[in-house]
Design an enzyme around this catalytic site. Structure first.
Site, PDB file in Angstrom:
ATOM      1  N   ASN A  70       0.601  -9.844  -5.246  1.00 34.21           N
ATOM      2  CA  ASN A  70      -0.380  -9.682  -4.184  1.00 34.21           C
ATOM      3  C   ASN A  70      -1.211 -10.951  -4.048  1.00 34.21           C
ATOM      4  OD1 ASN A  70       0.197  -6.951  -3.414  1.00 34.21           O
ATOM      5  ND2 ASN A  70      -0.673  -6.326  -5.368  1.00 34.21           N
ATOM      6  N   VAL A  80      -8.561  -4.532  -5.319  1.00 34.76           N
ATOM      7  CA  VAL A  80      -9.655  -3.565  -5.332  1.00 34.76           C
ATOM      8  C   VAL A  80     -10.166  -3.363  -6.761  1.00 34.76           C
ATOM      9  CG1 VAL A  80     -10.279  -1.150  -4.870  1.00 34.76           C
ATOM     10  CG2 VAL A  80      -8.765  -2.372  -3.290  1.00 34.76           C
ATOM     11  N   HIS A 119       1.624   6.671  -3.839  1.00 32.24           N
ATOM     12  CA  HIS A 119       1.718   5.230  -4.100  1.00 32.24           C
ATOM     13  C   HIS A 119       0.393   4.492  -3.921  1.00 32.24           C
ATOM     14  CE1 HIS A 119       6.042   5.798  -4.306  1.00 32.24           C
ATOM     15  NE2 HIS A 119       6.057   6.295  -3.087  1.00 32.24           N
ATOM     16  N   GLY A 126       0.786  -1.223   0.000  1.00 33.00           N
ATOM     17  CA  GLY A 126       0.000   0.000   0.000  1.00 33.00           C
ATOM     18  C   GLY A 126       0.819   1.274   0.000  1.00 33.00           C
ATOM     19  N   ARG A 140      -4.043 -11.964  -3.079  1.00 32.34           N
ATOM     20  CA  ARG A 140      -5.438 -11.687  -2.745  1.00 32.34           C
ATOM     21  C   ARG A 140      -6.151 -11.137  -3.970  1.00 32.34           C
ATOM     22  NH1 ARG A 140      -5.064  -6.198  -2.874  1.00 32.34           N
ATOM     23  NH2 ARG A 140      -3.118  -5.278  -2.109  1.00 32.34           N
ATOM     24  N   LYS A 144      -3.337   3.729  -5.551  1.00 31.56           N
ATOM     25  CA  LYS A 144      -4.029   3.797  -6.840  1.00 31.56           C
ATOM     26  C   LYS A 144      -5.301   4.639  -6.718  1.00 31.56           C
ATOM     27  CE  LYS A 144      -2.262  -0.818  -7.694  1.00 31.56           C
ATOM     28  NZ  LYS A 144      -2.581  -2.262  -7.655  1.00 31.56           N
TER      29      LYS A 144
END
Length: 449
Positions: free
Chosen positions: A293, A298, A235, A164, A295, A237
């Site tokens: 990542n 988003v 950093h 993140g 997972r 999005k």
């Protein structure tokens, strides 16, 4: 397929997972903090369990509370969504130890990805191009300075356990590196409990391209094409799209093949299964692996809308042991899609703007999808991420999607709090965005208020 799923998250992603699961005949359990008791994701679930007070550390990050909720309700599986515990290998292992199916990658794969500096080594050995950088974690400032001399300035100092954009800063010379090394080390320790950092070459104006991965537990692994996430702030999005302008309409076919091959190699090197994303930087005609990542992302809806893949549905089927029946040749692109993260924040100063949603009237129309965590009358609290919804717009072409997005954002009525909708409109109306001239520093030079 399991009969009951506990969703270990909140807001729009908990709501979306719940809707997909119930559509597949799976009963859902929502877990919630005191702050979220009246939100839609709680009301829409088949069952709901309070897991603690508002602070995330006492609720959504409490592994014992979530496992107890699963035991109490008889849930057989847990979907972590994104954020919170989604990439926590200890949580995945705790679920397995409790006899629960974790909807995500194996704990072993998560462990391989946990230290991003070691992950670089693993994928590099598998033939994946990586950003030039240090060989592992740097224990002190002197080792960082020596590594920077080998890499060449500017360099990017990054937390080995980061994510993140936390614990990340650039340095243009040795004096700056000494400063950011200490900053990143302190932030890494505060945010992730580990202070290890490493260095990568800093590209002044790269594009951020990522590849969707989907794999089952029977050895079948495919990619779901790419997304572009170059428009970022600190950093983080802000706007995502599929396809990337770099690869739309058959452009740069050779580079696209290199990108997709590298993504699949990286996922196989980690021993990956379920949905995941391999992230790359693009600069000067080359792509470089930066991280994977473990997972759902988003921005996964832009992939769903342009490929027809039901990513959450496949997550559940794969976790239940089913085979992935989609072959690589079945994955074809259709049209274009843009996603806008709607935040409760001042669109100029970027300060959070919590408060009641006195009016919440989303746009409608062709090509409009809204994934929202709130409804009119709900209160956005300061306890969590300020994202209140995702507006996803699709069209036959990028130009059509942009035109629809402008219309949708201009008709999106939210009163009671400030939002970043004006920022999104500035981005869309900027000639550089329309031309596809994107990089991770776009907002430093464009879309000014």
């Amino acid at each position: 397929m399991f009969q009951k799923l506990l969703i270990a998250n909140r807001g729009e992603i908990a709501r979306r997972i719940g809707a997909v699961a119930r559509g597949m005949g799976v009963k859902t359990v929502a877990v919630h903090s005191d702050a979220d008791v009246n939100l839609p994701f709680v009301k829409e679930a088949d069952e709901a369990v309070r897991i603690g007070p508002a602070p995330a550390k006492d609720s959504y990050l409490s592994i014992p509370a979530i496992l107890e909720a699963a035991k109490k309700t008889g849930a057989q599986a847990v979907h972590p969504g994104y954020g919170f515990l989604s990439e926590n290998g200890e949580f995945a292992q705790a679920c397995a130890d409790a006899g629960l199916t974790f909807v995500g990658p194996p704990p072993e794969a998560m462990a391989r990805m946990k230290d991003k500096s070691q992950a670089r080594k693993l994928v590099s050995a598998a033939g994946v191009p990586v950003v030039p950088g240090s060989d592992g974690v740097l224990p002190d400032v002197q080792s960082a300075l020596e590594a920077a001399e080998r890499i060449g300035y500017p360099v990017l100092c990054k937390a080995a356990s980061g994510g993140g954009g936390i614990g990340m800063a650039a340095a243009n010379n040795p004096a700056e590196l000494e400063k950011v090394y200490r900053q990143c080390t302190d932030r890494a320790k505060a945010a992730f409990g580990r202070e290890g950092v490493y260095l990568e070459r800093y590209f002044p104006a790269p594009r951020h391209i990522e590849v969707q991965i989907l794999g089952d537990t029977h050895g079948h692994l495919i990619h779901g094409l790419e997304r572009e996430c170059s428009i970022q702030r600190r950093h983080q999005k802000v706007v995502e799209e599929a396809p990337s302008v770099l690869f739309a309409n058959g452009r740069n076919a050779g580079l696209a093949d290199t990108l997709f091959t590298a993504a699949v190699k990286a996922a196989k090197a980690f021993g990956y299964a379920n949905a995941g994303t391999v992230e790359f930087l693009y600069s000067d005609g080359q792509v470089y692996f930066i991280e994977m990542n473990a997972r759902l992302q988003v921005e996964h809806p832009v992939t769903e809308l342009t490929t027809g893949l039901d990513l959450i549905g496949w997550q559940l089927r794969i976790a239940a042991g089913e085979k992935l029946t989609v072959k690589q040749e079945d994955v074809k692109r259709k049209g274009a899609a843009l996603e806008f993260r709607i935040y409760a924040e001042d669109p100029v100063k970027y300060f959070p703007s919590p408060g009641p949603l006195k009016v919440f009237q989303p746009p409608t129309g062709e090509g409009v999808r809204l994934d929202s965590g709130y409804a009119e009358g709900d209160v956005v609290t300061p306890n969590y991420d300020p994202m209140i919804a995702k507006l996803i717009i699709s069209g036959a072409t990028r130009d059509e999607a942009i035109a629809r997005a402008v219309k949708a954002l201009e008709s999106f009525r939210i009163e009671g709090i400030k939002t970043n909708i004006p920022l999104h409109l500035r981005i869309l109306k900027d000639p550089a965005f329309a031309a596809g001239e994107l990089d991770t520093h776009f907002l430093d030079h464009h879309a000014k208020p």
